[in-house]
Design a protein around this motif. Structure first.
Motif, PDB file in Angstrom:
ATOM      1  N   ASP A   1       0.856  -1.179   0.000  1.00 37.22           N
ATOM      2  CA  ASP A   1       0.000   0.000   0.000  1.00 37.22           C
ATOM      3  C   ASP A   1       0.902   1.243   0.000  1.00 37.22           C
ATOM      4  OD1 ASP A   1      -1.396  -2.320   1.341  1.00 37.22           O
ATOM      5  OD2 ASP A   1      -3.067  -0.929   1.200  1.00 37.22           O
ATOM      6  N   ARG A   2       0.569   2.210  -0.835  1.00 36.85           N
ATOM      7  CA  ARG A   2       1.291   3.490  -0.951  1.00 36.85           C
ATOM      8  C   ARG A   2       2.664   3.400  -1.614  1.00 36.85           C
ATOM      9  NH1 ARG A   2      -3.158   4.168   0.067  1.00 36.85           N
ATOM     10  NH2 ARG A   2      -4.102   5.442   1.706  1.00 36.85           N
ATOM     11  N   ALA A   3       2.955   2.298  -2.266  1.00 36.57           N
ATOM     12  CA  ALA A   3       4.262   2.161  -2.921  1.00 36.57           C
ATOM     13  C   ALA A   3       4.376   3.056  -4.157  1.00 36.57           C
ATOM     14  CB  ALA A   3       4.529   0.711  -3.288  1.00 36.57           C
TER      15      ALA A   3
ATOM     16  N   SER B   1      -0.412   3.370  -8.316  1.00 36.40           N
ATOM     17  CA  SER B   1      -1.379   4.131  -9.119  1.00 36.40           C
ATOM     18  C   SER B   1      -0.698   5.289  -9.835  1.00 36.40           C
ATOM     19  CB  SER B   1      -2.524   4.639  -8.239  1.00 36.40           C
ATOM     20  OG  SER B   1      -3.222   3.535  -7.712  1.00 36.40           O
ATOM     21  N   THR B   2       0.198   5.977  -9.130  1.00 39.22           N
ATOM     22  CA  THR B   2       0.956   7.087  -9.722  1.00 39.22           C
ATOM     23  C   THR B   2       1.705   6.602 -10.968  1.00 39.22           C
ATOM     24  OG1 THR B   2       1.312   7.986  -7.495  1.00 39.22           O
ATOM     25  CG2 THR B   2       2.785   8.787  -9.240  1.00 39.22           C
ATOM     26  N   GLN B   3       2.407   5.491 -10.834  1.00 41.30           N
ATOM     27  CA  GLN B   3       3.240   5.002 -11.937  1.00 41.30           C
ATOM     28  C   GLN B   3       2.411   4.379 -13.055  1.00 41.30           C
ATOM     29  OE1 GLN B   3       6.322   5.732 -12.408  1.00 41.30           O
ATOM     30  NE2 GLN B   3       6.710   6.664 -10.388  1.00 41.30           N
TER      31      GLN B   3
ATOM     32  N   ASP C   1      -3.154  -2.253 -12.227  1.00 39.75           N
ATOM     33  CA  ASP C   1      -2.760  -1.793 -10.900  1.00 39.75           C
ATOM     34  C   ASP C   1      -3.186  -2.891  -9.916  1.00 39.75           C
ATOM     35  OD1 ASP C   1      -2.293  -0.210  -8.659  1.00 39.75           O
ATOM     36  OD2 ASP C   1      -3.440   1.510  -9.409  1.00 39.75           O
ATOM     37  N   ARG C   2      -2.272  -3.725  -9.482  1.00 37.40           N
ATOM     38  CA  ARG C   2      -2.453  -4.912  -8.628  1.00 37.40           C
ATOM     39  C   ARG C   2      -3.110  -6.066  -9.387  1.00 37.40           C
ATOM     40  NH1 ARG C   2      -1.374  -4.367  -3.185  1.00 37.40           N
ATOM     41  NH2 ARG C   2      -1.750  -2.327  -2.255  1.00 37.40           N
ATOM     42  N   TYR C   3      -2.633  -7.284  -9.071  1.00 37.52           N
ATOM     43  CA  TYR C   3      -3.172  -8.463  -9.751  1.00 37.52           C
ATOM     44  C   TYR C   3      -3.109  -9.632  -8.788  1.00 37.52           C
ATOM     45  CZ  TYR C   3      -4.197 -11.144 -14.067  1.00 37.52           C
ATOM     46  OH  TYR C   3      -4.764 -11.922 -15.043  1.00 37.52           O
TER      47      TYR C   3
HETATM   48  N1  T5A Z   1      -5.861  -6.629  -1.970  1.00 35.80           N
HETATM   49  C1  T5A Z   1      -5.886  -6.331  -3.303  1.00 35.80           C
HETATM   50  C2  T5A Z   1      -6.047  -7.947  -1.517  1.00 35.80           C
HETATM   51  O1  T5A Z   1      -6.032  -8.214  -0.316  1.00 35.80           O
HETATM   52  N2  T5A Z   1      -6.270  -8.939  -2.437  1.00 35.80           N
HETATM   53  C3  T5A Z   1      -6.307  -8.685  -3.786  1.00 35.80           C
HETATM   54  O2  T5A Z   1      -6.519  -9.630  -4.584  1.00 35.80           O
HETATM   55  C4  T5A Z   1      -6.109  -7.333  -4.237  1.00 35.80           C
HETATM   56  C5  T5A Z   1      -6.153  -7.010  -5.710  1.00 35.80           C
HETATM   57  C6  T5A Z   1      -6.740  -2.226  -1.731  1.00 35.80           C
HETATM   58  C7  T5A Z   1      -6.299  -3.293  -0.768  1.00 35.80           C
HETATM   59  O3  T5A Z   1      -6.712  -4.570  -1.225  1.00 35.80           O
HETATM   60  C8  T5A Z   1      -5.696  -5.525  -0.995  1.00 35.80           C
HETATM   61  C9  T5A Z   1      -4.436  -4.754  -1.067  1.00 35.80           C
HETATM   62  C10 T5A Z   1      -4.801  -3.393  -0.535  1.00 35.80           C
HETATM   63  O4  T5A Z   1      -4.589  -3.371   0.862  1.00 35.80           O
HETATM   64  P1  T5A Z   1      -5.794  -0.725  -3.641  1.00 35.80           P
HETATM   65  O5  T5A Z   1      -7.151  -0.249  -3.979  1.00 35.80           O
HETATM   66  O6  T5A Z   1      -4.852  -0.973  -4.752  1.00 35.80           O
HETATM   67  O7  T5A Z   1      -5.871  -2.091  -2.791  1.00 35.80           O
HETATM   68  O8  T5A Z   1      -5.218   0.337  -2.629  1.00 35.80           O
HETATM   69  P2  T5A Z   1      -3.745   0.704  -2.299  1.00 35.80           P
HETATM   70  O9  T5A Z   1      -2.718  -0.237  -2.737  1.00 35.80           O
HETATM   71  O10 T5A Z   1      -3.809   1.017  -0.852  1.00 35.80           O
HETATM   72  O11 T5A Z   1      -3.478   1.913  -3.191  1.00 35.80           O
HETATM   73  P3  T5A Z   1      -2.711   3.065  -2.739  1.00 35.80           P
HETATM   74  O12 T5A Z   1      -3.365   4.100  -3.507  1.00 35.80           O
HETATM   75  O13 T5A Z   1      -2.658   3.215  -1.281  1.00 35.80           O
HETATM   76  O14 T5A Z   1      -1.198   2.769  -3.112  1.00 35.80           O
HETATM   77  P4  T5A Z   1      -0.386   3.053  -4.445  1.00 35.80           P
HETATM   78  O15 T5A Z   1      -1.259   3.046  -5.626  1.00 35.80           O
HETATM   79  O16 T5A Z   1       0.742   2.125  -4.415  1.00 35.80           O
HETATM   80  O17 T5A Z   1       0.230   4.505  -4.208  1.00 35.80           O
HETATM   81  P5  T5A Z   1      -0.101   5.925  -4.935  1.00 35.80           P
HETATM   82  O18 T5A Z   1       0.473   5.970  -6.280  1.00 35.80           O
HETATM   83  O19 T5A Z   1      -1.522   6.238  -4.761  1.00 35.80           O
HETATM   84  O20 T5A Z   1       0.788   6.835  -4.000  1.00 35.80           O
HETATM   85  C11 T5A Z   1       0.533   6.975  -2.603  1.00 35.80           C
HETATM   86  C12 T5A Z   1       1.050   8.342  -2.115  1.00 35.80           C
HETATM   87  O21 T5A Z   1       2.453   8.414  -2.256  1.00 35.80           O
HETATM   88  C13 T5A Z   1       2.847   9.455  -3.128  1.00 35.80           C
HETATM   89  C14 T5A Z   1       1.592   9.784  -3.930  1.00 35.80           C
HETATM   90  O22 T5A Z   1       1.600  11.102  -4.375  1.00 35.80           O
HETATM   91  C15 T5A Z   1       0.495   9.525  -2.907  1.00 35.80           C
HETATM   92  O23 T5A Z   1       0.343  10.601  -2.039  1.00 35.80           O
HETATM   93  N3  T5A Z   1       3.955   8.954  -3.941  1.00 35.80           N
HETATM   94  C16 T5A Z   1       5.248   9.250  -3.702  1.00 35.80           C
HETATM   95  N4  T5A Z   1       5.843  10.032  -2.777  1.00 35.80           N
HETATM   96  C17 T5A Z   1       7.200  10.117  -2.813  1.00 35.80           C
HETATM   97  N5  T5A Z   1       7.981   9.482  -3.723  1.00 35.80           N
HETATM   98  C18 T5A Z   1       7.425   8.699  -4.685  1.00 35.80           C
HETATM   99  N6  T5A Z   1       8.210   8.061  -5.580  1.00 35.80           N
HETATM  100  C19 T5A Z   1       6.001   8.549  -4.689  1.00 35.80           C
HETATM  101  N7  T5A Z   1       5.134   7.863  -5.484  1.00 35.80           N
HETATM  102  C20 T5A Z   1       3.899   8.106  -5.009  1.00 35.80           C
END
Ligand code: T5A
Ligand code: NA
Length: 219
Positions: free
Chosen positions: A19-21, A24-26, A100-102
């Motif tokens: 989470d937050r890696a 989605s941004t990439q 985005d995730r699989y």
């Molecule tokens: N899940 C999922 C399961 O249990 N089983 C499954 O089969 C599947 C598919 C929801 C949850 O479901 C679980 C896993 C998860 O716990 P989700 O909807 O994908 O999954 O939610 P998250 O992974 O929580 O999505 P996030 O939005 O939290 O994470 P991201 O997409 O990895 O991160 P992103 O791009 O939104 O960035 C997060 C923050 O960091 C900043 C961004 O601006 C943003 O504020 N950021 C950076 N900051 C500094 N340096 C960088 N390089 C940065 N890149 C981004």
């Protein structure tokens, strides 16, 4: 930068990580980049919260409903199976699919619960037969670093201990020889966004070249 060959099938590229890696941004950046270069691209995410199954998952993740561990695991898997045919159709027609995730997330998050009857191996089974990615780009970030990024802590799995186990299990899945071992690429996600993007573009370019040279259909 990434050469287009319209006679070729599309490529299936998935993003994984904690989470937050920055998945989605990439994903968004890569989709725009490929589109600007003239590729046809379909952008997907799992869970797909828009379907009836996805709504059940969304309620669960937001803590608004309870689900038995095996049940929610199978719902996450079913949520991919309901999209499987559309992924295959897109790839065949020359569309590249970026997800985005699989199923790597599917396997690892469920196994991280330490339920004695929900092992990594058990968790893999419902995923067998889904379209296999040409590349899984794993954005690696220490859980402590992830926790410092925006919005952390709102959903069910966004707890430090859970994230530490998830990271460990991702590493184990990779070492144990996942079926897609060859297509697993790890990227250091703690770097600035532009640097992470540059590393990803390098990988994607090689994947396009490899798949086009190989000519094999999606597995
Ligand atoms: N899940 C999922 C399961 O249990 N089983 C499954 O089969 C599947 C598919 C929801 C949850 O479901 C679980 C896993 C998860 O716990 P989700 O909807 O994908 O999954 O939610 P998250 O992974 O929580 O999505 P996030 O939005 O939290 O994470 P991201 O997409 O990895 O991160 P992103 O791009 O939104 O960035 C997060 C923050 O960091 C900043 C961004 O601006 C943003 O504020 N950021 C950076 N900051 C500094 N340096 C960088 N390089 C940065 N890149 C981004
Ligand atoms: Na995300």
């Amino acid at each position: 930068m990434v050469k287009i060959n319209t006679a070729m099938r599309g490529k299936l590229i998935v993003f994984e990580g904690l989470d937050r890696a920055g998945k989605s941004t990439q994903c968004e950046r890569l989709v725009k980049r490929l589109q600007n270069e003239g590729h046809t691209v379909k952008h997907m995410r799992f869970p797909d919260r828009t379907t009836p199954i996805g709504q059940m998952i969304d309620n669960y993740l937001r803590g608004q409903s309870q689900q038995e561990d095996h049940v929610i695991h199978l719902l996450f898997s079913a949520n991919r199976w309901e999209a499987a045919e559309s992924i295959r159709t897109a790839i065949k027609s020359g569309t590249t699919v970026i997800i985005d995730r699989y199923y790597y997330s599917g396997i690892v998050y469920s196994a991280a619960k330490n339920n004695p009857t929900l092992s990594l191996d058990w968790a893999r089974h419902p995923e067998i037969g889904l379209p296999r990615p040409d590349a899984c780009i794993f954005l690696d970030l220490a859980a402590a670093e992830a926790a410092r990024r925006g919005g952390y802590g709102e959903e069910r799995y966004e707890k430090r201990e859970m994230q530490d186990r998830v990271r460990e299990l991702f590493a184990r899945l990779q070492k144990l020889g996942s079926p897609d071992k060859d297509g697993f690429f790890q990227v250091e996600a703690g770097a600035p966004v532009d640097e992470v993007e540059a590393a990803i573009l390098g990988i994607v370019k090689r994947v396009f070249e490899r798949v086009d040279a190989d000519g094999a259909p999606l597995r």
